[in-house]
Design an enzyme around this catalytic site. Structure first.
Site, mmCIF file in Angstrom:
data_model
loop_
_atom_site.group_PDB
_atom_site.id
_atom_site.type_symbol
_atom_site.label_atom_id
_atom_site.label_comp_id
_atom_site.label_asym_id
_atom_site.label_seq_id
_atom_site.Cartn_x
_atom_site.Cartn_y
_atom_site.Cartn_z
ATOM 1 N N TYR A 53 0.850 -1.195 0.000
ATOM 2 C CA TYR A 53 0.000 0.000 0.000
ATOM 3 C C TYR A 53 0.885 1.245 0.000
ATOM 4 O O TYR A 53 1.193 1.838 1.014
ATOM 5 C CB TYR A 53 -0.981 -0.002 1.184
ATOM 6 C CG TYR A 53 -2.026 -1.095 1.102
ATOM 7 C CD1 TYR A 53 -2.250 -1.773 -0.103
ATOM 8 C CD2 TYR A 53 -2.796 -1.452 2.190
ATOM 9 C CE1 TYR A 53 -3.193 -2.781 -0.190
ATOM 10 C CE2 TYR A 53 -3.746 -2.459 2.106
ATOM 11 C CZ TYR A 53 -3.938 -3.122 0.913
ATOM 12 O OH TYR A 53 -4.871 -4.128 0.827
ATOM 13 N N HIS A 128 -0.795 -12.192 0.345
ATOM 14 C CA HIS A 128 -1.679 -11.244 -0.334
ATOM 15 C C HIS A 128 -2.442 -11.833 -1.524
ATOM 16 O O HIS A 128 -3.655 -11.640 -1.642
ATOM 17 C CB HIS A 128 -0.849 -10.037 -0.800
ATOM 18 C CG HIS A 128 -1.612 -8.760 -0.886
ATOM 19 N ND1 HIS A 128 -1.049 -7.529 -0.631
ATOM 20 C CD2 HIS A 128 -2.902 -8.496 -1.204
ATOM 21 C CE1 HIS A 128 -1.960 -6.582 -0.784
ATOM 22 N NE2 HIS A 128 -3.093 -7.137 -1.146
ATOM 23 N N PRO A 209 -15.410 -3.709 0.859
ATOM 24 C CA PRO A 209 -16.784 -4.081 1.228
ATOM 25 C C PRO A 209 -17.827 -3.088 0.729
ATOM 26 O O PRO A 209 -19.007 -3.426 0.635
ATOM 27 C CB PRO A 209 -16.740 -4.102 2.762
ATOM 28 C CG PRO A 209 -15.621 -3.175 3.128
ATOM 29 C CD PRO A 209 -14.598 -3.360 2.040
HETATM 30 N N1 LIG Z 1 -6.526 -8.234 -0.083
HETATM 31 C C1 LIG Z 1 -6.663 -7.509 -1.167
HETATM 32 O O1 LIG Z 1 -6.289 -7.905 -2.273
HETATM 33 C C2 LIG Z 1 -7.287 -6.143 -1.039
HETATM 34 C C3 LIG Z 1 -7.654 -5.419 -2.191
HETATM 35 C C4 LIG Z 1 -8.273 -4.172 -2.009
HETATM 36 C C5 LIG Z 1 -8.472 -3.681 -0.729
HETATM 37 N N2 LIG Z 1 -8.066 -4.392 0.370
HETATM 38 C C6 LIG Z 1 -8.271 -3.919 1.757
HETATM 39 O O2 LIG Z 1 -9.646 -3.673 1.951
HETATM 40 C C7 LIG Z 1 -9.809 -2.339 2.430
HETATM 41 C C8 LIG Z 1 -11.146 -1.785 1.983
HETATM 42 O O3 LIG Z 1 -11.228 -1.736 0.585
HETATM 43 P P1 LIG Z 1 -11.145 -0.366 -0.241
HETATM 44 O O4 LIG Z 1 -10.524 0.677 0.593
HETATM 45 O O5 LIG Z 1 -10.540 -0.720 -1.543
HETATM 46 O O6 LIG Z 1 -12.657 -0.039 -0.581
HETATM 47 P P2 LIG Z 1 -14.009 0.204 0.265
HETATM 48 O O7 LIG Z 1 -13.775 -0.083 1.689
HETATM 49 O O8 LIG Z 1 -15.066 -0.539 -0.433
HETATM 50 O O9 LIG Z 1 -14.257 1.747 0.030
HETATM 51 C C9 LIG Z 1 -13.393 2.689 0.543
HETATM 52 C C10 LIG Z 1 -13.913 4.069 0.284
HETATM 53 O O10 LIG Z 1 -15.209 4.195 0.840
HETATM 54 C C11 LIG Z 1 -15.361 5.448 1.431
HETATM 55 N N3 LIG Z 1 -16.117 5.255 2.684
HETATM 56 C C12 LIG Z 1 -15.876 4.314 3.634
HETATM 57 N N4 LIG Z 1 -16.770 4.399 4.626
HETATM 58 C C13 LIG Z 1 -17.596 5.436 4.331
HETATM 59 C C14 LIG Z 1 -18.709 6.022 4.968
HETATM 60 N N5 LIG Z 1 -19.174 5.522 6.107
HETATM 61 N N6 LIG Z 1 -19.278 7.087 4.364
HETATM 62 C C15 LIG Z 1 -18.825 7.567 3.196
HETATM 63 N N7 LIG Z 1 -17.758 7.041 2.519
HETATM 64 C C16 LIG Z 1 -17.170 5.985 3.084
HETATM 65 C C17 LIG Z 1 -13.993 5.974 1.782
HETATM 66 O O11 LIG Z 1 -13.980 7.352 1.460
HETATM 67 P P3 LIG Z 1 -12.880 8.396 2.016
HETATM 68 O O12 LIG Z 1 -11.578 7.930 1.409
HETATM 69 O O13 LIG Z 1 -13.365 9.683 1.473
HETATM 70 O O14 LIG Z 1 -12.845 8.297 3.491
HETATM 71 C C18 LIG Z 1 -13.050 5.106 0.973
HETATM 72 O O15 LIG Z 1 -12.312 5.807 -0.010
HETATM 73 C C19 LIG Z 1 -8.604 -1.608 1.857
HETATM 74 O O16 LIG Z 1 -8.393 -0.366 2.490
HETATM 75 C C20 LIG Z 1 -7.541 -2.622 2.074
HETATM 76 O O17 LIG Z 1 -7.117 -2.590 3.430
HETATM 77 C C21 LIG Z 1 -7.492 -5.620 0.219
#
Ligand SMILES: NC(=O)c1ccc[n+]([C@@H]2O[C@H](COP(=O)([O-])OP(=O)(O)OC[C@H]3O[C@@H](n4cnc5c(N)ncnc54)[C@H](OP(=O)(O)O)[C@@H]3O)[C@@H](O)[C@H]2O)c1
Length: 290
Positions: A53, A128, A209
């Site tokens: 990251y 990962h 999510p």
């Molecule tokens: N294992 C893997 O291959 C893999 C791949 C992708 C992600 N991940 C992990 O999963 C985590 C989550 O996935 P993601 O970050 O890609 O996507 P996500 O959780 O689906 O969406 C993140 C975005 O949602 C917004 N958000 C979150 N909560 C909110 C709320 N209550 N109200 C309004 N907006 C909200 C945030 O906005 P703001 O930025 O404006 O706060 C953020 O940019 C990652 O951070 C990472 O740790 C793992």
């Protein structure tokens, strides 16, 4: 905040995903530190990160360092936070994600992550993503060695199918504690793995999510049932989505990403949002494209 089991540990039912604070579009470090502190204030005790990251070449572990700094600055109130990191992905700096599942690479990567996190042993280390050029058993063998050598306390995997979950758990001698796969209203293809984890009592951490950084703002407009129930309850569509995931099985621990304090503060509230059986059934019955 409600709690859930993660291996031998107990963590908040909603975790914090660190990725938006370190990749393309990331905010200044001060806002990220405020975001992590807001998560801790809200009772979040699970933070998900990865050495990959980061945005540019030469800044491997940007997110791990940010989290370590935020926890240090928060003081003793952060003592029981579980930081879960990952190895096996790389970012050369051109926006792409590459893989390296070679055992010797993973072992060095884990030690480097421990150093950046400032810990003797990593709470939870996740492989990962499978590397097609390396037999899965070899990569997981390295994770087993890291466990046996005490470099990591618990082991998890990510982006794994049902066969890989079983294979990993066998190689780890039944010590697999978590599986992190993509799962959201728009992406349901991991339902089989979620169910498998529920049967085995292994934690299932849905990644992206809310549909991912770019799609999260469109959650309500793309998935109308989620938006409708949010309106009925007077809460955000994000809380409804996370509460729905929590209701699917007691092993589910979503890790919504955030780069603003308001986002994680709101998401953390999902742990205490109880949906009715009818609402859960309505949401589960939607198709990924509605
Ligand atoms: N294992 C893997 O291959 C893999 C791949 C992708 C992600 N991940 C992990 O999963 C985590 C989550 O996935 P993601 O970050 O890609 O996507 P996500 O959780 O689906 O969406 C993140 C975005 O949602 C917004 N958000 C979150 N909560 C909110 C709320 N209550 N109200 C309004 N907006 C909200 C945030 O906005 P703001 O930025 O404006 O706060 C953020 O940019 C990652 O951070 C990472 O740790 C793992």
């Amino acid at each position: 905040m409600k709690q859930r089991a993660l291996g031998a540990r107990t963590v908040s039912a909603i975790g914090l995903g660190g990725m938006p604070m370190s990749i393309e579009g990331r905010p200044a470090a001060a806002r990220s530190i405020r975001t992590i502190h807001a998560a801790l204030d809200a009772g979040v005790t699970l933070i998900d990160t990865a050495d990959a990251y980061h945005r540019d070449a030469g800044e491997v572990g940007h997110n791990e360092e940010l989290i370590a700094r935020a926890l240090r600055e928060y003081g003793s109130g952060a003592d029981d936070v579980l930081v879960a990191t990952k190895g096996g992905h790389l970012r050369p700096g051109d926006g792409s994600w590459t893989r390296n599942g070679r055992p010797e690479y993973l072992k060095e990567a884990a030690k480097a992550s421990a150093k950046r996190l400032g810990v003797e042993a990593i709470d939870l280390y996740q492989f990962h993503r499978p590397d097609p050029r390396v037999p899965y058993a070899d990569s997981i063998g390295a994770i087993r060695d890291l466990l046996d050598e005490g470099v990591i306390v618990m082991a998890g995997i990510s982006n794994a199918n049902v066969e890989q979950i079983d294979q990993a758990n066998e190689i780890l001698g039944g010590r697999l504690v978590s599986v992190q796969n993509q799962f959201s209203p728009a992406f349901r293809s991991s339902e089989a793995e979620l169910e498998h984890c529920a049967n085995l009592g292994i934690a299932f951490l849905p990644w992206s999510p809310l549909g991912g950084i770019a799609n999260a703002p469109e959650l309500a407009s793309r998935h109308s049932a989620f938006g409708e129930i949010a309106n009925e309850l007077g809460v955000s569509v994000y809380q409804v989505t996370l509460a729905w995931q929590l209701a699917l099985a007691p092993v589910v621990i979503p890790i919504p990403g955030a780069s603003r304090p308001e986002s994680i503060r709101d998401s953390a509230g999902a742990a205490d949002l109880e949906l009715t059986a009818d609402q859960i059934a309505r949401l589960s019955a939607t198709s990924p494209s509605e």
